[in-house]
Design an enzyme around this catalytic site. Sequence first.
Site, PDB file in Angstrom:
ATOM      1  N   ASP A 183      33.188 -11.719  15.295  1.00  0.00           N
ATOM      2  CA  ASP A 183      31.861 -11.787  14.624  1.00  0.00           C
ATOM      3  C   ASP A 183      31.721 -10.252  14.336  1.00  0.00           C
ATOM      4  O   ASP A 183      31.360  -9.263  15.266  1.00  0.00           O
ATOM      5  CB  ASP A 183      30.876 -12.212  15.489  1.00  0.00           C
ATOM      6  CG  ASP A 183      29.579 -12.628  14.808  1.00  0.00           C
ATOM      7  OD1 ASP A 183      29.378 -11.983  13.486  1.00  0.00           O
ATOM      8  OD2 ASP A 183      28.808 -13.067  15.198  1.00  0.00           O
ATOM      9  N   HIS A 185      28.802  -9.187  12.835  1.00  0.00           N
ATOM     10  CA  HIS A 185      27.309  -9.224  13.037  1.00  0.00           C
ATOM     11  C   HIS A 185      27.031  -8.222  12.272  1.00  0.00           C
ATOM     12  O   HIS A 185      25.732  -8.027  12.280  1.00  0.00           O
ATOM     13  CB  HIS A 185      27.429  -8.874  14.623  1.00  0.00           C
ATOM     14  CG  HIS A 185      26.057  -9.562  15.042  1.00  0.00           C
ATOM     15  ND1 HIS A 185      24.913  -9.008  15.587  1.00  0.00           N
ATOM     16  CD2 HIS A 185      25.796 -11.083  15.551  1.00  0.00           C
ATOM     17  CE1 HIS A 185      24.079  -9.797  16.197  1.00  0.00           C
ATOM     18  NE2 HIS A 185      24.632 -11.166  16.138  1.00  0.00           N
ATOM     19  N   GLU A 209      33.765 -12.816  10.496  1.00  0.00           N
ATOM     20  CA  GLU A 209      32.289 -13.385  10.330  1.00  0.00           C
ATOM     21  C   GLU A 209      31.499 -12.203  10.046  1.00  0.00           C
ATOM     22  O   GLU A 209      31.500 -11.149  10.872  1.00  0.00           O
ATOM     23  CB  GLU A 209      31.772 -14.359  11.536  1.00  0.00           C
ATOM     24  CG  GLU A 209      30.153 -14.771  11.325  1.00  0.00           C
ATOM     25  CD  GLU A 209      30.053 -15.460  12.839  1.00  0.00           C
ATOM     26  OE1 GLU A 209      28.728 -15.493  12.924  1.00  0.00           O
ATOM     27  OE2 GLU A 209      30.608 -16.005  13.205  1.00  0.00           O
ATOM     28  N   GLU A 235      24.859 -17.183   8.363  1.00  0.00           N
ATOM     29  CA  GLU A 235      23.795 -17.510   9.391  1.00  0.00           C
ATOM     30  C   GLU A 235      22.402 -16.853   8.923  1.00  0.00           C
ATOM     31  O   GLU A 235      21.536 -16.975   9.569  1.00  0.00           O
ATOM     32  CB  GLU A 235      24.066 -16.834  10.659  1.00  0.00           C
ATOM     33  CG  GLU A 235      24.290 -15.368  10.951  1.00  0.00           C
ATOM     34  CD  GLU A 235      24.748 -14.924  12.346  1.00  0.00           C
ATOM     35  OE1 GLU A 235      24.063 -14.481  12.953  1.00  0.00           O
ATOM     36  OE2 GLU A 235      25.958 -15.159  12.441  1.00  0.00           O
ATOM     37  N   HIS A 285      26.431 -22.165  12.496  1.00  0.00           N
ATOM     38  CA  HIS A 285      25.875 -21.372  13.373  1.00  0.00           C
ATOM     39  C   HIS A 285      25.103 -21.830  14.434  1.00  0.00           C
ATOM     40  O   HIS A 285      23.999 -22.694  14.079  1.00  0.00           O
ATOM     41  CB  HIS A 285      25.143 -20.223  12.452  1.00  0.00           C
ATOM     42  CG  HIS A 285      24.595 -19.079  13.191  1.00  0.00           C
ATOM     43  ND1 HIS A 285      23.201 -18.898  13.753  1.00  0.00           N
ATOM     44  CD2 HIS A 285      25.365 -17.937  14.021  1.00  0.00           C
ATOM     45  CE1 HIS A 285      23.068 -17.726  14.464  1.00  0.00           C
ATOM     46  NE2 HIS A 285      24.182 -17.185  14.716  1.00  0.00           N
TER      47      HIS A 285
END
Length: 382
Positions: A183, A185, A209, A235, A285
């Site tokens: 991730d 982020h 991700e 997400e 998510h």
Amino acid sequence: MKITGYELFQVPPRWLFLKITTDEGIVGWGEPVIEGRAATVETAVEELMEYLMGKDPMHIEDHWNLMYRAGFYRGGPIMMSAIAGIDQALWDMKGKYFNAPVHQLLGGKCRDSIKVYSWIGGDRPAEVGLAAKKAQAAGFKAVKMNGAEELQYIDSYDKVDKILETVATVREAVGPQFGIGLDFHGRVHKPMAKLLAKELEVYKPMFIEEPVLPENNEALREIARATSIPIATGERMFSKWDFKPLLIDGYVDIIQPDLSHAGGITECKKIMSMAEAFDVAAAPHCPLGPIALASCLQVDATCHNAFIQEQSLGIHYNEGSDILDYIVDRSVFHYEEGYVKIPDGPGLGIEINEDHVRKMAEEGHNWRNPVWRHKDGSIAEW
């Protein structure tokens, strides 16, 4: 049946629960929250519930359209999260009314269980090899970890090397066939994301991700050209209209709508079905509470392209309270060999421990995500 009331409960570690009541005694539970903005979403829920008081809760599609379309300004994380939690509660009530799980009302399930992954590490990846090994020993077939700390638009190869070293440690700990989700982020900007995506290929991640922020999704074109690693995002996208250009552009392999952020069960079922038409996988998510997870599993059951489910048991955010603390039957979320069965109980398939919810709501929370800064003092993406 008419909606007669509702209550909101801000409970630790960082969640917001909604209970909707009816004149027939049937209640529904939802989880409308944006992490770090629980009080703001709570106000949005209160505004939207004005539309639904005295209405028949069974007309879910109409209620969804009323909440979304009756406001001239629409969409975004706050509004769509408020709609999401209300929508979950309406589906929970409808399932209880018919004594059937939500997935049965959505057409029935196409799977009996779904693979789940475990979070390892925290916001700053370190010493994650042991954590990955523990997750593997517990039966998980995959883990997800934060793939990077803060990075400038152009940053040092020293930071790149540290990221690669961390991923190499995890891969060595769990072996070649274990799933590793990385991730980013949204902490990484396009120049560094291209570099990292290429360098990480040797470790065969399950996916990368949010390699860039969703407002920079056009950069996925260049990142996809730089790597064969599956790209996941979604997400921080909140409606079928947000996902439409992403799917049309064709550079995403896995979408990750959040059932508590993207309009709830009604909207996420449509988003995931849209993705199926583009041959794109879905991995919802869900670093949130039990109501959000139960909602995810109900939709996962009906979507052929759902392949793995995020869940927050033991995640680093859940200090002091965890998802099992708020439900009566903890076995509903029993993980076996890396899979969880689809709940078959009425509605969302879970029974909320209301006494514990009320107790913890007295404690409440004021959770905020950390604020990171670069060495030069400028704000970094968290």
